[in-house]
Design an enzyme around this catalytic site. Structure first.
Site, PDB file in Angstrom:
ATOM      1  N   ILE A 469      27.673  -0.803 -16.037  1.00  0.00           N
ATOM      2  CA  ILE A 469      28.745  -1.809 -16.056  1.00  0.00           C
ATOM      3  C   ILE A 469      28.746  -2.616 -14.761  1.00  0.00           C
ATOM      4  O   ILE A 469      29.769  -3.139 -14.335  1.00  0.00           O
ATOM      5  CB  ILE A 469      30.117  -1.162 -16.312  1.00  0.00           C
ATOM      6  CG1 ILE A 469      30.419  -0.048 -15.292  1.00  0.00           C
ATOM      7  CG2 ILE A 469      30.165  -0.583 -17.711  1.00  0.00           C
ATOM      8  CD1 ILE A 469      31.855   0.472 -15.380  1.00  0.00           C
ATOM      9  N   GLY A 470      27.560  -2.705 -14.165  1.00  0.00           N
ATOM     10  CA  GLY A 470      27.441  -3.432 -12.904  1.00  0.00           C
ATOM     11  C   GLY A 470      27.303  -2.474 -11.748  1.00  0.00           C
ATOM     12  O   GLY A 470      27.230  -2.863 -10.585  1.00  0.00           O
ATOM     13  N   THR A 471      27.258  -1.192 -12.097  1.00  0.00           N
ATOM     14  CA  THR A 471      27.240  -0.142 -11.084  1.00  0.00           C
ATOM     15  C   THR A 471      25.874   0.055 -10.433  1.00  0.00           C
ATOM     16  O   THR A 471      25.791   0.627  -9.354  1.00  0.00           O
ATOM     17  CB  THR A 471      27.663   1.173 -11.753  1.00  0.00           C
ATOM     18  OG1 THR A 471      27.043   1.225 -13.040  1.00  0.00           O
ATOM     19  CG2 THR A 471      29.158   1.232 -11.962  1.00  0.00           C
ATOM     20  N   ILE A 633      22.818   9.804  -1.108  1.00  0.00           N
ATOM     21  CA  ILE A 633      22.952   8.394  -1.488  1.00  0.00           C
ATOM     22  C   ILE A 633      21.604   7.927  -2.022  1.00  0.00           C
ATOM     23  O   ILE A 633      20.631   7.817  -1.283  1.00  0.00           O
ATOM     24  CB  ILE A 633      23.386   7.531  -0.285  1.00  0.00           C
ATOM     25  CG1 ILE A 633      24.684   8.089   0.329  1.00  0.00           C
ATOM     26  CG2 ILE A 633      23.560   6.066  -0.694  1.00  0.00           C
ATOM     27  CD1 ILE A 633      25.861   8.209  -0.631  1.00  0.00           C
ATOM     28  N   ASN A 635      20.771   5.013  -3.406  1.00  0.00           N
ATOM     29  CA  ASN A 635      20.428   3.627  -3.104  1.00  0.00           C
ATOM     30  C   ASN A 635      21.539   3.015  -2.256  1.00  0.00           C
ATOM     31  O   ASN A 635      22.573   2.602  -2.768  1.00  0.00           O
ATOM     32  CB  ASN A 635      20.260   2.855  -4.419  1.00  0.00           C
ATOM     33  CG  ASN A 635      19.858   1.409  -4.196  1.00  0.00           C
ATOM     34  OD1 ASN A 635      19.959   0.876  -3.085  1.00  0.00           O
ATOM     35  ND2 ASN A 635      19.413   0.766  -5.253  1.00  0.00           N
ATOM     36  N   PRO A 636      21.337   2.971  -0.944  1.00  0.00           N
ATOM     37  CA  PRO A 636      22.412   2.505  -0.057  1.00  0.00           C
ATOM     38  C   PRO A 636      22.916   1.112  -0.397  1.00  0.00           C
ATOM     39  O   PRO A 636      24.071   0.785  -0.135  1.00  0.00           O
ATOM     40  CB  PRO A 636      21.757   2.505   1.331  1.00  0.00           C
ATOM     41  CG  PRO A 636      20.582   3.403   1.213  1.00  0.00           C
ATOM     42  CD  PRO A 636      20.131   3.359  -0.222  1.00  0.00           C
ATOM     43  N   LYS A 705      26.940  12.781  -5.744  1.00  0.00           N
ATOM     44  CA  LYS A 705      28.322  13.015  -6.182  1.00  0.00           C
ATOM     45  C   LYS A 705      28.947  11.842  -6.936  1.00  0.00           C
ATOM     46  O   LYS A 705      29.989  12.005  -7.546  1.00  0.00           O
ATOM     47  CB  LYS A 705      29.189  13.338  -4.960  1.00  0.00           C
ATOM     48  CG  LYS A 705      28.941  14.741  -4.399  1.00  0.00           C
ATOM     49  CD  LYS A 705      29.869  15.003  -3.232  1.00  0.00           C
ATOM     50  CE  LYS A 705      29.870  16.460  -2.809  1.00  0.00           C
ATOM     51  NZ  LYS A 705      30.731  16.659  -1.631  1.00  0.00           N
ATOM     52  N   GLY A 706      28.360  10.683  -6.877  1.00  0.00           N
ATOM     53  CA  GLY A 706      28.947   9.543  -7.595  1.00  0.00           C
ATOM     54  C   GLY A 706      29.860   8.734  -6.699  1.00  0.00           C
ATOM     55  O   GLY A 706      30.601   9.272  -5.885  1.00  0.00           O
ATOM     56  N   GLU A 709      34.144   5.271  -7.943  1.00  0.00           N
ATOM     57  CA  GLU A 709      35.601   5.225  -7.854  1.00  0.00           C
ATOM     58  C   GLU A 709      36.171   5.511  -6.470  1.00  0.00           C
ATOM     59  O   GLU A 709      37.246   5.027  -6.125  1.00  0.00           O
ATOM     60  CB  GLU A 709      36.175   6.208  -8.887  1.00  0.00           C
ATOM     61  CG  GLU A 709      35.975   5.647 -10.287  1.00  0.00           C
ATOM     62  CD  GLU A 709      36.053   6.632 -11.413  1.00  0.00           C
ATOM     63  OE1 GLU A 709      35.189   7.525 -11.476  1.00  0.00           O
ATOM     64  OE2 GLU A 709      36.960   6.517 -12.232  1.00  0.00           O
TER      65      GLU A 709
END
Ligand SMILES: Cc1cc2nc3c(=O)[nH]c(=O)nc-3n(C[C@H](O)[C@H](O)[C@H](O)COP(=O)(O)OP(=O)(O)OC[C@H]3O[C@@H](n4cnc5c(N)ncnc54)[C@H](O)[C@@H]3O)c2cc1C
Ligand code: SF4
Lengths: 742, 338
Positions: A469-471, A633, A635-636, A705-706, A709
């Site tokens: 979704i653009g993430t 991480i 992809n920074p 971890k994602g 949000e």
């Protein structure tokens, strides 16, 4: 050429398609003989339709049909058929089901015509008469009706049991803070409007290009309702122009498009208008009481968090608003409650960091207020009450580099130079305010599958039915696959957003990197293992006496881990093995035995500077420094974008966003982007994102971890706290607009 | 949106003849307001008369030393025109405080004057609104009225005129030139827009068969001491809660002439001769500015959500006057209030 992509700042693999317009969205798929639907929505909040007169609309040349509850064909009517992955307990909304009006803006008719303009015009000729019943849309008026949802939406959504005796400890505490925080209804307002292009395939099959966050979720929904065999429904959604949670449930336009296509036996497109987007789910209104008792030195002695949120009349929407304090702060006496009350509005929906963003807004504002009462620095108060284990579950953390977040962000921000007294820092006519807050979000993983197909020319295609979704999902999945099999990025393609692809949950909860990333890793490892078996059989194979663990893939070769000069090209291995393609499918599931003993969270620390015009009270958020401990991480670059976007969302939450309900009409009146304000470029100054080193071997095989949000959690509180520091005025109802600062 | 027919006018005569023939026809210029209203079924013209090909797109000097801005000159072209930026920077500033680049590139001078209120109920045909449908009632008076008028409102309607450009034109004493089959006339800016009274459906004193041909600026542009200060809910791309156009002529710190107009507070840009007279011959200082603000707001009344606008205006007026007096007009690109 190095093929180690994980952890490297990598531009979006779909970036070019997006900026050149090659990426197509749900309403952009054109097929021959496409018909267009236009939705008619209810003008009243509650009551029933006594008459629908579509004769004038039907008389317009080019109109094919007007669908209403009176003439739709028989379809499933039971609640279960309408349920979806993100549904809350209750009876899901069934479009065009009967004459009952449950909320203002409810779809009541669909006009289908040969052209969009004809449908839109004819829609204005559908005459509806209502029997109006009195409505209630004001949460503050129905406090007494709040109840604890009987059926829980999910495990973990209920308040944890009280520990100690919070009431008593609060009464005895030297410092007490007790206040209510009010967060209004907010709408997701993604750029792209919800739309579905339902293509009638002619053999009873239907393909729907749709905007959503889970193609298979929508596929099941349509198949269940309309009685299609699952294989006859295909939902495709390769690009999504933002969603923020609004696509987690199938929205009513997909139902309407499918209904019309099936009954008219032709392809139909239905798009919502911006105004109609305000008839979809939203972040609910929450009224939260936070009461904290502390010892003289600020050590927490009691923590009570009671939330009341609105839901609809037909579903018990739930999210985790409370509980967070029990994970974040050390305190022996804690008590949480979470109640909902029904209003004549549609059901709320998960919106970026559901539960966490509202709950942590209240908690972190309350902690700031307590810091002033105690007379200590807000950061110090957090450090003093830092939790070494999650008291809700009584478990240690899988990893928690929150201290490093506080330290690195505070240093970068220059927090040490803060003067504690509100209104004591200024820059000419502007008051300067410095505020901080903490963020926390769960690190989740779900089961998911992926497929990988490697061809002997060295091209790899990997797929899983998730969404982007653009993430940046396309990009990180490509990076994981490329690195795992040591292939150049441009030789790897990742596919998503298609219900025919391997099983995936909806894309939400910030779990996609962990969930689908683990599946991608696993399936690529499976391909690697096959290659290894082939390689061992090669003549004079350097791998003959080795185990799979002894080799690694890089730069297009399988190599010895301890002697990377010795390797064989992947293409060569396949040629020797006589294979033109290698295909594997794998399912990865969370390793519960490994995860269960630990509490798993992402953390952040946010420091904000605002400048408030002393006289006019206009606010500028001139600086945000946010440090995130989110495991590995991948992809920074895309990671930073996620946090930036969420921080901008928090500016909206703190200062601008509000879906204002006219209580006389029971209707949301800020139902367009001129009245519903989101931040514009001029509202956004410096945002500095720091990723703190954090190694986590528990959360999932990738250690991620994602990040979708975390950037919005706590950030609105940090802004509100900064506004207080600047002005000495505590505004406890968001958004903080100029009028509230007089 | 209703079906409508479309005519392109090549001459002014043709345009006024066409409009006189069909009471349900409308001119279309930039279309940035009209098309939105049509999509929402708020305005349902039977015919659009496209006036974009009339030669009303020039900025020219007038005989009395002023400037004539053709009705079709876009808001962007006005704002960046060298004569405007040099002689009438207040007008340029007000325009740049409004809408977005994209909209200003389409929006025209005439269309800006005639843009309709942004009252949310006016735009939502499911609600009662006297301006849209006379006699149905006003949903805003007892509803959500945060953006609404505090001055000059009536029981029938409390809407505001949303334009920024018009607030500057009001201060500059612009003159609106209009034409119809019946001949041409000039309308002083203060008489162009009207208060709602008991006919809120009528926004202006322009007659239905008239076309705006130009907006004329007198010679005095207050280039030395002016400011346009717009307070809104975000830093850009939002309508004014309160805006102030201030212009002064000073002689050694004493005010020779003061002009103040307010936007976002009434059904028209708001000026008050008494308040301006209070400043005449007085030193340019905060006390006097505050007195003028009090005078401007005399009779102001809030309707609930918009009560704060009274205090906000009382603070914004002295601030804008201070900026004007200091010769440091509010920047529309740097968002810090000077
Ligand atoms: C999202 C958005 C934000 C905006 N923000 C702002 C803001 O912050 N500040 C601000 O001031 N404005 C703002 N605007 C309004 C914008 O300035 C107006 O829409 C624009 O000026 C209208 O000009 P137009 O040429 O497009 O008019 P049109 O839409 O073409 O016409 C408007 C009306 O004027 C009539 N008309 C046009 N020209 C003539 C003429 N020569 N003679 C007689 N009648 C004529 C038309 O018949 C129609 O009724 C905003 C608009 C939008 C859509
Ligand atoms: S304020 Fe005027 S425009 Fe708004 S609802 Fe009332 S009558 Fe209509």
């Amino acid at each position: 050429m190095t093929t180690n992509y994980m952890g490297k700042a990598t531009s979006r693999v779909d970036g070019r398609a997006k900026v050149t317009g090659a990426a197509k969205y749900a309403a952009e798929y054109n097929v021959p003989n496409l018909a267009y639907g236009y939705i008619v929505t209810s003008a009243i909040a509650r009551g029933r339709i006594t008459k629908i007169d579509a004769s004038e609309a039907l008389a317009v040349e080019g109109v094919l049909q007007v669908f209403t509850h009176e003439n739709r064909h028989k379809i499933a009517e039971d609640d279960q058929s309408y349920e979806d992955e993100a549904a809350s307990p209750g009876s899901p909304f069934r479009p065009l089901y009967d004459n009952q009006i449950k909320f203002s803006g409810q779809p009541v008719a669909l006009v289908v015509a040969e052209e969009f303009e004809i449908a839109r015009y004819a829609a204005s000729l559908v005459h509806i008469e209502y029997k109006v019943e009195s409505h209630e849309t004001d949460l503050s008026k129905v406090r007494a009706n709040g109840y604890e949802p009987k059926i829980k939406r999910m495990e973990g959504f209920e308040p944890v049991k009280p520990r100690g005796n919070a009431e008593k400890a609060f009464q005895r505490a030297v410092h007490q803070h007790d206040a209510e925080y009010d967060l209004p209804i907010e709408h997701h307002n993604p750029m792209e409007l919800f739309a579905s292009t339902a293509v009638w395939e002619g053999n009873g099959k239907i393909t729907i290009y749709d905007k959503n966050q889970g193609a298979q979720n929508c596929q099941r929904y349509i198949a269940n309702i309309f009685g299609f065999p699952m294989d006859d429904v295909r939902v495709i959604s390769p690009f999504v122009g933002g969603a923020f949670g609004s696509g987690l449930r199938p929205q009513y336009q997909i139902f309407l498009a499918a209904l019309a296509a099936r009954e008219l036996k032709c392809s139909v497109r239905v798009s919502l208008t911006r105004q109609q987007m305000f008839g979809l789910g939203y972040r609910p209104n929450t009224l939260q009481r936070v009461a904290i008792g502390a010892a003289k030195d600020g050590a927490l002695e009691a923590f009570m968090h009671d939330a009341l949120a609105n839901t609809s009349r037909y579903e018990d929407y739930q999210e985790m608003v409370v509980n967070w304090a029990g994970s974040l702060y050390q305190c022996d006496n804690m008590k949480f409650s979470y109640n909902i009350a029904q209003l004549d509005l549609c059901t709320p929906m998960d919106m970026r960091a559901p539960g966490g963003a509202p709950g942590m807004y209240a908690i972190e504002c309350a902690m700031d207020e307590l810091a002033y009462k105690v007379g200590c620095d807000p950061l110090e108060l957090r450090l003093k009450n830092y939790s070494e284990k999650d008291q809700n579950e009584g478990k240690p953390f899988s990893s928690k580099e929150l201290r490093a977040c506080y330290r690195q962000a505070a240093e970068k921000f220059g927090w040490a130079n803060r003067k504690p007294q509100p209104g004591s820092m200024r820059d000419g006519s502007e008051l300067i305010g410095w505020g901080m807050a903490t963020g926390i979000w769960e690190a989740m993983q779900q089961p998911a599958s992926a497929r990988a197909v490697l061809t002997s020319d060295g091209k790899l295609e990997v797929s899983s039915a998730t969404a982007d979704i653009g993430t940046g999902t396309y990009t990180i999945m490509t990076q994981i696959a490329a690195e795992t099999l040591g292939l150049p990025l441009q030789d790897v393609t990742f596919k998503l957003g298609d219900s025919t692809l391997p099983q995936s949950p909806i894309e939400g909860g910030s779990w996609t990197a962990a969930t689908n990333g683990s599946a991608v890793k696993k399936v690529c490892d499976a391909v690697g293992a096959k290659l290894f078996a082939m390689a061992q059989k090669m003549e004079a194979s350097p791998f003959a006496n080795l185990k799979f663990e002894d080799v690694a893939f890089s730069e297009g070769q399988m190599r010895l881990k301890n002697d990377s000069d010795r390797g064989v090209a992947i293409g060569e291995i396949m040629r020797h093995g006589g294979a033109t393609t290698l295909a594997e499918e794998a399912t990865s599931s969370p390793d519960e035995a490994k995860q269960e003993p630990y509490a798993r969270y992402t953390h952040s620390a946010i420091f904000v500077e605002v400048k408030v015009d002393e006289e006019l009270r206009t606010i500028r958020v001139t600086r945000i420094v946010i440090a995130v401990a989110g495991g590995r991480i991948l992809n920074p670059k895309t990671a930073r974008s996620q946090v930036l976007g969420a921080a901008v969302g928090a500016i909206g939450m703190a200062l601008e966003e509000e879906s204002v309900v006219d209580q006389n009409l029971g209707r949301i009146m800020t139902h367009n982007l001129a009245d519903y304000h989101v931040p514009v470029n001029a509202d956004v100054y410096d945002i500095d994102v720091i990723f703190v080193e954090e190694h986590d071997t528990i959360v999932n095989p990738l250690g991620v971890k994602g990040l979708g949000e975390i950037g919005i959690v706590g950030t609105a509180a940090a802004i509100a706290n900064a506004v207080f520091h600047a002005t000495g005025k505590r505004v406890r109802d968001m958004p903080i607009t100029v009028d509230k600062l007089f | 949106m209703n079906p409508f027919s479309y005519t392109r006018s090549g001459t002014l005569e043709n345009a006024v003849t066409e409009i006189a023939r069909d009471r349900r026809a409308k001119f279309i210029a930039g279309g940035t307001n009209l098309i939105d209203l049509m999509k929402e079924n708020v305005t349902r013209p039977s015919r659009l008369i496209d006036i974009n090909h009339l030669s009303l797109n020039k900025i020219e000097e007038t005989d009395n030393g002023g400037l004539r801005i053709g009705a079709l000159v876009t808001n962007s072209d006005v704002a960046y025109h060298p004569q405007i930026t040099r002689r009438y920077p207040l007008l340029a500033s007000a325009i740049l405080a409004g809408a977005s680049h994209q909209l200003r590139n389409m929006a025209t001078t005439g269309g800006n004057l005639l843009q309709r209120t942004r009252c949310s109920y006016f735009y939502d045909i499911t609600t009662a609104c006297n301006k849209r449908e006379p006699g149905t009632g006003c949903s805003a008076i007892n509803g959500f009225n945060r953006m609404h008028a505090i001055l000059g409102a009536s029981e029938e309607c409390i809407a505001t005129h949303p334009s920024d450009m018009c607030v500057a034109l009001m201060v500059l004493d612009a003159v609106v030139q209009v034409t119809s089959n019946r001949g041409a006339r000039a309308i002083p800016f203060a008489e162009f827009h009207r208060l709602p009274g008991d006919a809120p459906q009528i926004d202006t004193n322009l007659q239905p068969d008239e076309i705006i041909t130009s907006v004329d600026l007198p010679g005095e542009g207050f280039a030395g001491n002016h400011s346009y200060l717009k307070v809104r809910d975000r830093a850009s791309y939002a309508f004014a809660l309160v805006s102030v156009a201030a212009a002064l002529t000073l002689e050694g710190g004493v005010i020779k002439e003061a002009r103040i107009a307010l936007g976002g507070v009434a059904h028209k840009p708001w000026r008050n001769a008494e308040a301006e007279a209070l400043l005449k011959g007085k030193p340019a200082g905060q006390d006097n500015f505050r007195k003028a603000a009090e005078a401007l707001l005399s009779g102001a009344r809030g309707f609930g959500h918009n009560n704060f606008k009274i205090e906000l205006a009382k603070r914004a007026i002295p601030r804008a006057l201070k900026q004007a007096a200091a010769g440091t007009p509010q920047s529309q690109t740097i968002k810090k209030v000077l």
